[in-house]
Design a protein around this motif. Sequence first.
Motif, PDB file in Angstrom:
ATOM      1  N   SER A 168       7.576  -5.982  -5.107  1.00  0.00           N
ATOM      2  CA  SER A 168       8.035  -6.501  -3.709  1.00  0.00           C
ATOM      3  C   SER A 168       9.383  -5.434  -3.343  1.00  0.00           C
ATOM      4  N   HIS A 216      11.004  -5.833  -0.846  1.00  0.00           N
ATOM      5  CA  HIS A 216      12.004  -6.487  -0.247  1.00  0.00           C
ATOM      6  C   HIS A 216      13.088  -6.793  -1.136  1.00  0.00           C
ATOM      7  N   THR A 248      17.358  -2.926  -1.203  1.00  0.00           N
ATOM      8  CA  THR A 248      18.147  -2.801   0.049  1.00  0.00           C
ATOM      9  C   THR A 248      18.588  -1.352   0.423  1.00  0.00           C
ATOM     10  N   GLN A 258      11.360   1.385   4.546  1.00  0.00           N
ATOM     11  CA  GLN A 258      10.746   0.382   3.750  1.00  0.00           C
ATOM     12  C   GLN A 258       9.762  -0.285   4.755  1.00  0.00           C
ATOM     13  N   ASP A 318       6.120  -3.301   4.225  1.00  0.00           N
ATOM     14  CA  ASP A 318       5.873  -4.297   3.126  1.00  0.00           C
ATOM     15  C   ASP A 318       5.483  -3.890   1.915  1.00  0.00           C
TER      16      ASP A 318
END
Length: 181
Positions: free
Chosen positions: A103, A105, A108, A78, A80
Motif C-alpha cells: 500500500s 498510502h 508520505t 502517489q 492508489d
Amino acid sequence: ISLYFYYADWPFLQLGDELRIKGTLSESRGEQRLKIAQADDIEIISSGALAAQNVTASRLSSISAGTLVRVSGAMAEQNDDEIILEDETGSLTIVAHKKTGISWHAYTGGDLEVIGVLRVFGGEARVYPRNPGDIRVLQREGADVAVTGGPALISSSAASGPLLGIGIIATALALILAAYL
C-alpha cells in the motif's frame, strides 16, 4: 513475457527457479504473453539466487522486460496503486498490484529503493515490486521522511500465490531468454 494460466494451478515455485515452459505465444495490451494449458507445461530446470540489476530511469528502456531491477529516487506522485519516482536521469512508474500486499498510502514522501520486475505496457516501462520487502525507505540527511505503519499488508491469503508465481516465472523467463539472445 507475462504468463497466463487460466486455472492458476501453479506448481510450487521459488524465487530464482529457472523454468522451461510450454505454451502458446500471444499478445495482451502490447505485452507478449505465454498461455499455459496445464501445470505439467511448467518444468523447473534449476534453482538459484536472483540478483537485481541497478538501473536509472533513463536506462529502463534498454533493459529487457521481465528483468529484476533495483531503482531508487524521490517519490514525486502517489496514486492508489502507482507512484512516480524521480532520479537524476528522469522519472519512472512503480506499480503495486493489490495482491502483493503493498500500500503506497504508508509512504508520505522521501526517497525509496524499489526492487521489482520490469514490464512494458504501451511502450512505457514500469517496475512491479513482488512484495512489501522489495521496498526500502532511504534516509537523506536533513529530509523529513515518514512511513506510517510501514508497508501495509493488505491480505495474507493464498490469493497472492498466482501473482507471485507470475513474477517468479517472468523473471526466470527473462533469464532464460537472455541466455539465448
